[in-house]
Design a protein around this motif. Structure first.
Motif, PDB file in Angstrom:
ATOM      1  N   ALA A   1       4.233 -18.694 -60.035  1.00 22.63           N
ATOM      2  CA  ALA A   1       4.285 -19.867 -59.172  1.00 22.63           C
ATOM      3  C   ALA A   1       2.890 -20.207 -58.687  1.00 22.63           C
ATOM      4  CB  ALA A   1       5.187 -19.616 -57.970  1.00 22.63           C
ATOM      5  N   THR A   2       2.645 -21.479 -58.464  1.00 18.04           N
ATOM      6  CA  THR A   2       1.408 -21.926 -57.846  1.00 18.04           C
ATOM      7  C   THR A   2       1.712 -23.138 -56.993  1.00 18.04           C
ATOM      8  OG1 THR A   2      -0.896 -22.596 -58.211  1.00 18.04           O
ATOM      9  CG2 THR A   2       0.729 -23.389 -59.800  1.00 18.04           C
ATOM     10  N   GLY A   3       0.916 -23.334 -55.965  1.00 15.79           N
ATOM     11  CA  GLY A   3       1.146 -24.479 -55.100  1.00 15.79           C
ATOM     12  C   GLY A   3       0.166 -24.486 -53.950  1.00 15.79           C
ATOM     13  N   VAL A   4       0.340 -25.424 -53.053  1.00 13.07           N
ATOM     14  CA  VAL A   4      -0.490 -25.570 -51.864  1.00 13.07           C
ATOM     15  C   VAL A   4       0.425 -25.553 -50.638  1.00 13.07           C
ATOM     16  CG1 VAL A   4      -2.088 -27.049 -50.596  1.00 13.07           C
ATOM     17  CG2 VAL A   4      -2.252 -26.877 -53.091  1.00 13.07           C
ATOM     18  N   VAL A   5       0.094 -24.721 -49.667  1.00 10.50           N
ATOM     19  CA  VAL A   5       0.889 -24.625 -48.443  1.00 10.50           C
ATOM     20  C   VAL A   5      -0.032 -24.656 -47.227  1.00 10.50           C
ATOM     21  CG1 VAL A   5       2.800 -23.338 -49.452  1.00 10.50           C
ATOM     22  CG2 VAL A   5       0.850 -22.106 -48.493  1.00 10.50           C
ATOM     23  N   ASN A   6       0.554 -24.855 -46.083  1.00 15.65           N
ATOM     24  CA  ASN A   6      -0.202 -24.821 -44.838  1.00 15.65           C
ATOM     25  C   ASN A   6      -0.344 -23.389 -44.340  1.00 15.65           C
ATOM     26  OD1 ASN A   6      -0.487 -27.660 -44.620  1.00 15.65           O
ATOM     27  ND2 ASN A   6       1.599 -27.803 -43.817  1.00 15.65           N
ATOM     28  N   GLY A   7      -1.484 -23.087 -43.709  1.00 13.17           N
ATOM     29  CA  GLY A   7      -1.685 -21.780 -43.123  1.00 13.17           C
ATOM     30  C   GLY A   7      -0.589 -21.450 -42.134  1.00 13.17           C
ATOM     31  N   GLY A   8      -0.102 -20.210 -42.183  1.00 13.07           N
ATOM     32  CA  GLY A   8       0.999 -19.807 -41.323  1.00 13.07           C
ATOM     33  C   GLY A   8       2.349 -19.887 -42.002  1.00 13.07           C
ATOM     34  N   ASP A   9       2.434 -20.651 -43.080  1.00 11.02           N
ATOM     35  CA  ASP A   9       3.706 -20.777 -43.800  1.00 11.02           C
ATOM     36  C   ASP A   9       3.914 -19.607 -44.756  1.00 11.02           C
ATOM     37  OD1 ASP A   9       3.766 -24.421 -44.205  1.00 11.02           O
ATOM     38  OD2 ASP A   9       4.150 -23.101 -42.491  1.00 11.02           O
ATOM     39  N   SER A  10       5.165 -19.392 -45.136  1.00  8.83           N
ATOM     40  CA  SER A  10       5.526 -18.359 -46.098  1.00  8.83           C
ATOM     41  C   SER A  10       6.201 -19.000 -47.290  1.00  8.83           C
ATOM     42  CB  SER A  10       6.478 -17.342 -45.465  1.00  8.83           C
ATOM     43  OG  SER A  10       5.845 -16.640 -44.417  1.00  8.83           O
ATOM     44  N   VAL A  11       6.017 -18.392 -48.455  1.00  5.38           N
ATOM     45  CA  VAL A  11       6.661 -18.842 -49.686  1.00  5.38           C
ATOM     46  C   VAL A  11       7.436 -17.663 -50.259  1.00  5.38           C
ATOM     47  CG1 VAL A  11       6.305 -19.699 -52.030  1.00  5.38           C
ATOM     48  CG2 VAL A  11       4.810 -20.489 -50.174  1.00  5.38           C
ATOM     49  N   SER A  12       8.739 -17.813 -50.392  1.00  8.08           N
ATOM     50  CA  SER A  12       9.540 -16.757 -51.010  1.00  8.08           C
ATOM     51  C   SER A  12       9.279 -16.748 -52.505  1.00  8.08           C
ATOM     52  CB  SER A  12      11.031 -17.013 -50.747  1.00  8.08           C
ATOM     53  OG  SER A  12      11.306 -16.944 -49.368  1.00  8.08           O
ATOM     54  N   HIS A  13       8.912 -15.581 -53.041  1.00  8.03           N
ATOM     55  CA  HIS A  13       8.531 -15.553 -54.455  1.00  8.03           C
ATOM     56  C   HIS A  13       9.676 -15.126 -55.377  1.00  8.03           C
ATOM     57  CE1 HIS A  13       7.989 -11.197 -54.070  1.00  8.03           C
ATOM     58  NE2 HIS A  13       7.064 -11.354 -53.153  1.00  8.03           N
TER      59      HIS A  13
ATOM     60  N   SER B   1      -4.813 -14.011 -46.608  1.00 10.81           N
ATOM     61  CA  SER B   1      -3.377 -14.099 -46.879  1.00 10.81           C
ATOM     62  C   SER B   1      -2.884 -12.795 -47.518  1.00 10.81           C
ATOM     63  CB  SER B   1      -3.071 -15.279 -47.806  1.00 10.81           C
ATOM     64  OG  SER B   1      -3.460 -16.496 -47.204  1.00 10.81           O
ATOM     65  N   TYR B   2      -1.576 -12.628 -47.544  1.00 14.27           N
ATOM     66  CA  TYR B   2      -1.045 -11.396 -48.143  1.00 14.27           C
ATOM     67  C   TYR B   2       0.291 -11.661 -48.810  1.00 14.27           C
ATOM     68  CZ  TYR B   2       2.178 -10.960 -44.139  1.00 14.27           C
ATOM     69  OH  TYR B   2       3.158 -11.174 -43.193  1.00 14.27           O
ATOM     70  N   VAL B   3       0.743 -10.688 -49.588  1.00 13.18           N
ATOM     71  CA  VAL B   3       2.085 -10.726 -50.171  1.00 13.18           C
ATOM     72  C   VAL B   3       2.812  -9.430 -49.832  1.00 13.18           C
ATOM     73  CG1 VAL B   3       1.594 -12.261 -52.095  1.00 13.18           C
ATOM     74  CG2 VAL B   3       1.270  -9.815 -52.386  1.00 13.18           C
ATOM     75  N   ASP B   4       4.121  -9.499 -49.835  1.00 16.53           N
ATOM     76  CA  ASP B   4       4.933  -8.293 -49.782  1.00 16.53           C
ATOM     77  C   ASP B   4       6.031  -8.431 -50.826  1.00 16.53           C
ATOM     78  OD1 ASP B   4       6.478  -9.244 -46.604  1.00 16.53           O
ATOM     79  OD2 ASP B   4       6.949  -9.883 -48.649  1.00 16.53           O
ATOM     80  N   THR B   5       7.096  -7.685 -50.700  1.00 20.23           N
ATOM     81  CA  THR B   5       8.125  -7.699 -51.746  1.00 20.23           C
ATOM     82  C   THR B   5       9.004  -8.946 -51.705  1.00 20.23           C
ATOM     83  OG1 THR B   5       9.560  -6.398 -50.322  1.00 20.23           O
ATOM     84  CG2 THR B   5       8.245  -5.185 -51.938  1.00 20.23           C
ATOM     85  N   THR B   6       8.808  -9.803 -50.700  1.00 17.44           N
ATOM     86  CA  THR B   6       9.640 -11.007 -50.635  1.00 17.44           C
ATOM     87  C   THR B   6       8.862 -12.307 -50.530  1.00 17.44           C
ATOM     88  OG1 THR B   6       9.887 -10.731 -48.241  1.00 17.44           O
ATOM     89  CG2 THR B   6      11.629  -9.817 -49.639  1.00 17.44           C
ATOM     90  N   VAL B   7       7.713 -12.293 -49.840  1.00 23.71           N
ATOM     91  CA  VAL B   7       7.013 -13.552 -49.595  1.00 23.71           C
ATOM     92  C   VAL B   7       5.505 -13.447 -49.829  1.00 23.71           C
ATOM     93  CG1 VAL B   7       8.683 -14.332 -47.856  1.00 23.71           C
ATOM     94  CG2 VAL B   7       6.608 -13.115 -47.141  1.00 23.71           C
ATOM     95  N   TYR B   8       4.914 -14.624 -50.038  1.00 20.36           N
ATOM     96  CA  TYR B   8       3.470 -14.828 -49.907  1.00 20.36           C
ATOM     97  C   TYR B   8       3.288 -15.455 -48.534  1.00 20.36           C
ATOM     98  CZ  TYR B   8      -0.750 -17.724 -50.009  1.00 20.36           C
ATOM     99  OH  TYR B   8      -1.922 -18.341 -49.679  1.00 20.36           O
ATOM    100  N   LYS B   9       2.391 -14.875 -47.728  1.00 15.66           N
ATOM    101  CA  LYS B   9       2.159 -15.371 -46.381  1.00 15.66           C
ATOM    102  C   LYS B   9       0.763 -15.952 -46.300  1.00 15.66           C
ATOM    103  CE  LYS B   9       2.788 -15.686 -41.828  1.00 15.66           C
ATOM    104  NZ  LYS B   9       3.827 -16.524 -41.193  1.00 15.66           N
ATOM    105  N   ALA B  10       0.692 -17.234 -46.031  1.00 10.44           N
ATOM    106  CA  ALA B  10      -0.605 -17.910 -45.932  1.00 10.44           C
ATOM    107  C   ALA B  10      -1.198 -17.682 -44.547  1.00 10.44           C
ATOM    108  CB  ALA B  10      -0.422 -19.398 -46.199  1.00 10.44           C
ATOM    109  N   HIS B  11      -2.411 -17.182 -44.505  1.00  8.69           N
ATOM    110  CA  HIS B  11      -3.063 -16.829 -43.257  1.00  8.69           C
ATOM    111  C   HIS B  11      -3.706 -18.055 -42.614  1.00  8.69           C
ATOM    112  CE1 HIS B  11      -4.915 -14.322 -40.309  1.00  8.69           C
ATOM    113  NE2 HIS B  11      -6.139 -14.420 -40.767  1.00  8.69           N
TER     114      HIS B  11
END
Lengths: 133, 101
Positions: free
Chosen positions: B36-48, B75-85
């Motif tokens: 996946a690729t995209g643009v998000v606002n800081g503070g938002d999360s993307v479920s991967h 920013s970081y990722v875990d087992t469920t989301v990408y978190k935009a810092h």
């Protein structure tokens, strides 16, 4: 397919590559794929400007050895230095520096040297033919 | 049993003798596959939607027409989301089918 995996697998991780999935593409690296060096003057700054040749803002990975000969390479341009490099007064890019960015023409990184002697850094980059914005 | 595969060299390099770094691709080495690729606002999360912590690239877009460098943005990722810092910045992210932990 990866060894031991079946070509008909629909699991992306089983594939080395597939026309079904895009990938990032390395567009350019330094000449001869060798790291470059730069001297950051004592008590001053050094602005690096690298034209990338792409018609858009690309994704860029940047690596730098801030303390000469240390063998410690940082990823990213604005990085928190290790305690050792901090104590050694290695050059750095201040957080929020407005002269460090990638635009549709250049890669720009501005190093600062707070010590009384010139400092030489090594740097390397990967420019990708993929959007950075 | 023989090992079969393929290699493609970059322009100016000879497949049988060039170094691995001068290849475009080789069946010996895995390639990053974009999930996946995209643009998000800081503070938002993307479920991967991946069952693991994936390799990712993340870049600050602080001003239109300018971007930061991969790895600088916090920013970081875990087992469920990408978190935009960092709220106030937009982020360009790339998530890959490549677990790294």
């Amino acid at each position: 397919m990866k060894p031991g995996k079946d070509i008909i697998s629909d699991i992306p991780e089983d594939h080395i590559f597939s026309s079904k999935y895009g990938s990032v593409k390395v567009y350019a690296e330094p000449p001869d794929k060798q790291y470059l060096t730069a001297v950051v003057p004592a008590g001053g700054t050094l602005q690096l400007t690298i034209p990338h040749g792409l018609p858009f803002v690309p994704m860029v990975m940047w690596f730098a050895e801030l303390s000469p000969g240390s063998g410690g390479w940082y990823t990213g341009a604005v990085t928190a230095r290790s305690p050792t490099d901090f104590a050694a007064g290695s050059p750095y890019v201040p957080l929020g520096d407005p002269n460090t960015y990638v635009d549709a023409t250049n890669i720009k990184v501005k190093y600062r040297n707070d010590t009384a002697s010139n400092k030489t850094i090594k740097y390397y980059y990967f420019i990708f033919a993929d959007n950075g914005e | 049993m023989q090992d079969y595969g393929f290699k493609i060299a970059q322009e100016g390099f000879d497949v049988p003798i060039c170094e691995d770094k001068d290849l475009v691709m080789s069946s010996e080495f895995d390639m990053l596959k974009t999930a996946a690729t995209g643009v998000v606002n800081g503070g938002d999360s993307v479920s991967h939607g991946l069952a693991y912590t994936p390799l990712f690239f993340s870049i600050d877009i602080s001003i239109t027409g300018k971007a930061g460098f991969v790895g600088d943005d916090g920013s970081y990722v875990d087992t469920t989301v990408y978190k935009a810092h960092i709220a106030g910045y937009q982020k360009r992210y790339y998530l890959f089918y490549q677990p790294f932990e």
